[in-house]
Design a protein around this motif. Structure first.
Motif, short mmCIF file in Angstrom:
data_model
loop_
_atom_site.label_atom_id
_atom_site.label_comp_id
_atom_site.label_asym_id
_atom_site.label_seq_id
_atom_site.Cartn_x
_atom_site.Cartn_y
_atom_site.Cartn_z
N UNK A 108 -1.35 -27.84 17.17
CA UNK A 108 -2.01 -27.33 16.06
C UNK A 108 -3.20 -28.46 16.03
N UNK A 109 -4.46 -27.68 16.20
CA UNK A 109 -5.63 -28.42 16.78
C UNK A 109 -6.60 -28.33 15.59
N UNK A 110 -6.99 -29.46 15.02
CA UNK A 110 -7.92 -29.43 13.87
C UNK A 110 -9.45 -29.17 14.47
N UNK A 111 -10.05 -28.26 13.76
CA UNK A 111 -11.47 -27.66 14.26
C UNK A 111 -12.35 -27.74 13.37
N UNK A 112 -13.72 -28.10 13.54
CA UNK A 112 -15.04 -27.90 12.77
C UNK A 112 -15.72 -27.16 13.45
N UNK A 166 -17.90 -23.33 17.82
CA UNK A 166 -19.14 -22.44 17.33
C UNK A 166 -18.46 -21.04 16.65
N UNK A 167 -19.07 -20.61 15.84
CA UNK A 167 -18.74 -19.37 15.46
C UNK A 167 -18.84 -18.11 16.47
N UNK A 173 -21.82 -26.49 19.92
CA UNK A 173 -20.45 -26.83 20.46
C UNK A 173 -20.26 -25.78 21.71
N UNK A 174 -19.63 -26.25 22.63
CA UNK A 174 -19.23 -25.52 23.91
C UNK A 174 -18.26 -24.46 23.19
N UNK A 175 -18.41 -23.11 23.72
CA UNK A 175 -17.62 -21.95 23.43
C UNK A 175 -16.42 -21.75 24.11
N UNK A 176 -15.94 -22.95 24.77
CA UNK A 176 -14.67 -22.73 25.54
C UNK A 176 -13.75 -23.86 24.99
N UNK A 177 -12.52 -23.52 25.13
CA UNK A 177 -11.33 -24.53 24.87
C UNK A 177 -10.23 -24.40 25.92
#
Length: 621
Positions: A601-605, A506-507, A610-614
């Protein structure tokens, strides 16, 4: 201190290992394997792709484990390709031989097993216990000693439980090849029309007559060279001072070697023989570790090294003796990607081919993982800068000619300056020789249908005056002559993109954590402060409006900007652990220390739901 175990953003539960699903198997004698076949043994899954130099480093780290635990450990390579060419089963079979992979390999062209194990980067290691449960996930390099300790611990535990059932390993070696050269890498032309070529998989360097078949000399072999790549003729001054005629990028030994033609002797010119872990340097040449030097070129009075293993360019300045030579970083931050500007701030991604312009003012670079042609030159105020001519980033590739800004390559490994000042690119995974004209800004195709061309040298026919290329056709195990056509082809192929799934975010605020659990018998080396480092950035840079930069710790609050639908998050991490007691904090005076590191190098959309954790595993147990 950053969290390293139970205090994480993600709970740890016992997970049954997903089944191994793919197109087929290699190194099993035609047999298909499933997890039931592996029950009773410790299994390590190595998610790799054969373009990736870091994956090649991990193959070297796994070999001692295979030798140490032959009865209780099975290593399975899961080949999940980045580039289209790597999905070709014939190319994969060649790569398994090229890199001496001596364990079963699952061909996973659709990334089915990659997704099932939620892998995010090459290389990723997953450890499965004898009962079929996932017990650890690791990314990057440096895990060899810790992985050995974990395997030994699992063997002891499951032997006591009665769930360890040692047996035969499922590996079946393929038939031995029989060709004069084996996956040759780079070439250098001599004035008499003969050619020197690195015979990479045979661990030798070969001097061929002008017929490209008759051998004049052969140097090296196991113990003397290990997967040699770039070969560069010494200048007369260097030959006089150091007594060598040829400089060799000894890639798997992480050294520069010199060969003396008169007696065939081989001399160390730079590198300790250990792989560089710190990714910095400036020591005397014989005291400085290197990391997979891939190609060499003279530029501004020094030998530039394409340091593929750290995504940098280095420079070797020879001295009157080998001990008097020096090494230093010429360019690249070690971040993997495509970023231009002042050379020390630039990003490279596995630079693999170098060539200097006829006037010496420009150094051309084949930057393989970004499928890019780039160059170094001095700007109007004398600053050495990097400029990209073809290529857009880590995940875009194809075979498309035309305007350089729209043209596409696929994992090029070589670059050659032509007599008219244009540049021939060995476009390896497209099986082509491409041409970039800096005057017109156009890209064309000179030849197609080649088997992984990795380098080329220019030669002129003594009788006709015709200029042509001698191409190292690596996967065909030979050198071939290719004429330069009067009218080059124009190919308008489709654009391709690496197929691995993007991560939705998410933003706004996103919590990033890299998990790291030190191996048994090790502790974080915090004697001089936090021994972890996290570097975060994005492409485009505007995607990240907060939380970027380099700082200590393994957690970071990021701020993702609105209005940008997709991009790439670049995350680099390091953690240092030393042998010691994790309970008392005691570290022996001469403790061995280990550096763990990975670049994602992780592509993100963007997805507001979406979950706000990585959470990324450097070493999650």
């Amino acid at each position: 201190m950053s969290p390293t175990g139970s205090d994480t953003l993600r709970s740890r539960v016992r997970v049954r290992a997903p089944e191994l699903v793919g197109r087929g198997w290699l190194n099993t004698g035609g047999r298909s394997l499933d997890l039931a076949d592996l029950r009773g043994r410790v299994t390590v899954l190595d998610f790799w792709t054969f373009c990736c130099v870091n994956c090649l480093h991990v193959l070297d780290e796994l070999r001692p484990l295979e030798a140490r635990f032959p009865d209780a450990l099975t290593i399975i390579g899961v080949h999940s390709p980045k580039f289209e060419h790597e999905a070709d089963p014939v190319a994969l079979a060649a790569a398994v031989e090229r890199y001496a992979v001596h364990h079963p390999v699952l061909d996973d062209p659709e990334l089915t097993t990659w997704r099932a194990y939620t892998a995010r980067a090459w290389p990723t290691l997953v450890v499965i216990d004898p009962e079929g449960y996932v017990v650890a996930s690791m990314s990057g390099e440096g895990h060899g000693p810790g992985l050995a300790a974990l395997v030994a611990e699992l063997i002891e535990e499951h032997a006591a439980k009665g769930t360890l059932q040692p047996g035969d390993d499922p590996y079946v070696p393929p038939p031995a090849p029989d060709t004069a050269l084996r996956f040759p890498g780079k070439a250098a032309a001599l004035p008499d029309g003969s050619v020197i070529v690195s015979d990479t998989a045979d661990h030798q360097v070969v001097h061929l007559e002008a017929d490209l078949e008759t051998e004049r000399a052969r140097w090296g072999g196991r113990g003397a060279l290990a997967e040699p790549q770039g070969v560069l003729l010494a200048t007369p001054d260097l030959a006089a001072s150091l007594g060598v005629d040829l400089i060799v990028a000894d890639s798997a030994n992480h050294q520069l070697k010199g060969i003396r033609f008169s007696d065939g002797s081989i001399h160390v010119l730079a590198g300790t023989g250990e792989q560089l872990r710190e990714r910095t340097g400036g020591d005397p040449a014989l005291e400085q570790a290197l990391s997979t030097p891939w190609d060499l070129a003279w530029f501004e009075g020094r030998v530039v090294i394409a340091m593929a293993g750290t995504h940098q360019l280095w420079a070797w300045t020879p001295g009157e003796t080998a001990a008097a030579g020096t090494l230093e970083v010429l360019g690249g931050t070690t971040n993997e990607g495509l970023r231009d500007g002042p050379v020390l701030d630039a990003w490279f991604a596995q630079p693999s081919g170098l060539a200097t312009s006829a006037d010496g003012a420009r150094l051309w670079v084949a930057d393989s993982e970004t499928s890019a042609l780039r160059s170094l030159h001095r700007d109007e105020v004398g600053t050495l800068v990097v400029e990209s001519h073809v290529g857009t980033g880590l995940f875009d590739f194809g075979h498309r000619d035309g305007d350089a800004g729209e043209a596409l390559l696929q994992h090029p490994l070589g670059v050659t300056v032509l007599p008219d000042g244009s540049v021939a690119v060995s476009d390896t995974y497209n099986g082509a020789i491409r041409r970039y004209d800096p005057t017109t800004g156009q890209v064309t195709t000179l030849a197609q249908g080649l088997a992984e061309p990795s380098d080329a040298v220019v030669e002129t026919d003594a009788d006709t005056g015709e200029t042509r290329l001698v191409v190292v056709e690596s996967a065909a195990h030979r050198l071939v002559r290719v004429a330069l056509p009067d009218d080059a082809q124009r190919v308008d192929g489709p654009a391709r993109r690496t197929q691995r799934p993007a991560t939705p975010l998410p933003t706004g605020t996103v919590e990033l954590e890299v998990t790291f659990v030190p191996p048994r018998g090790q502790k974080l080396d915090d004697r001089w402060g936090d021994p972890t480092m996290l570097d975060v950035s994005a492409s485009p840079p505007e995607l990240l409006v907060g939380g970027g930069g380099r700082a200590r710790g393994l957690r970071r609050s990021l701020t993702v900007a609105p209005g940008i639908p997709e991009g790439t998050l670049h995350v680099s991490v390091q953690a240092a652990a030393c042998d010691g007691d994790p309970d008392t904090g005691e570290v022996p005076e001469h403790a061995a220390c280990h550096l763990f590191q990975q670049d994602w190098g992780i592509p993100v959309t963007i997805d507001e739901s979406a979950d706000a954790t990585m959470v990324l595993d450097l070493r999650g147990v």
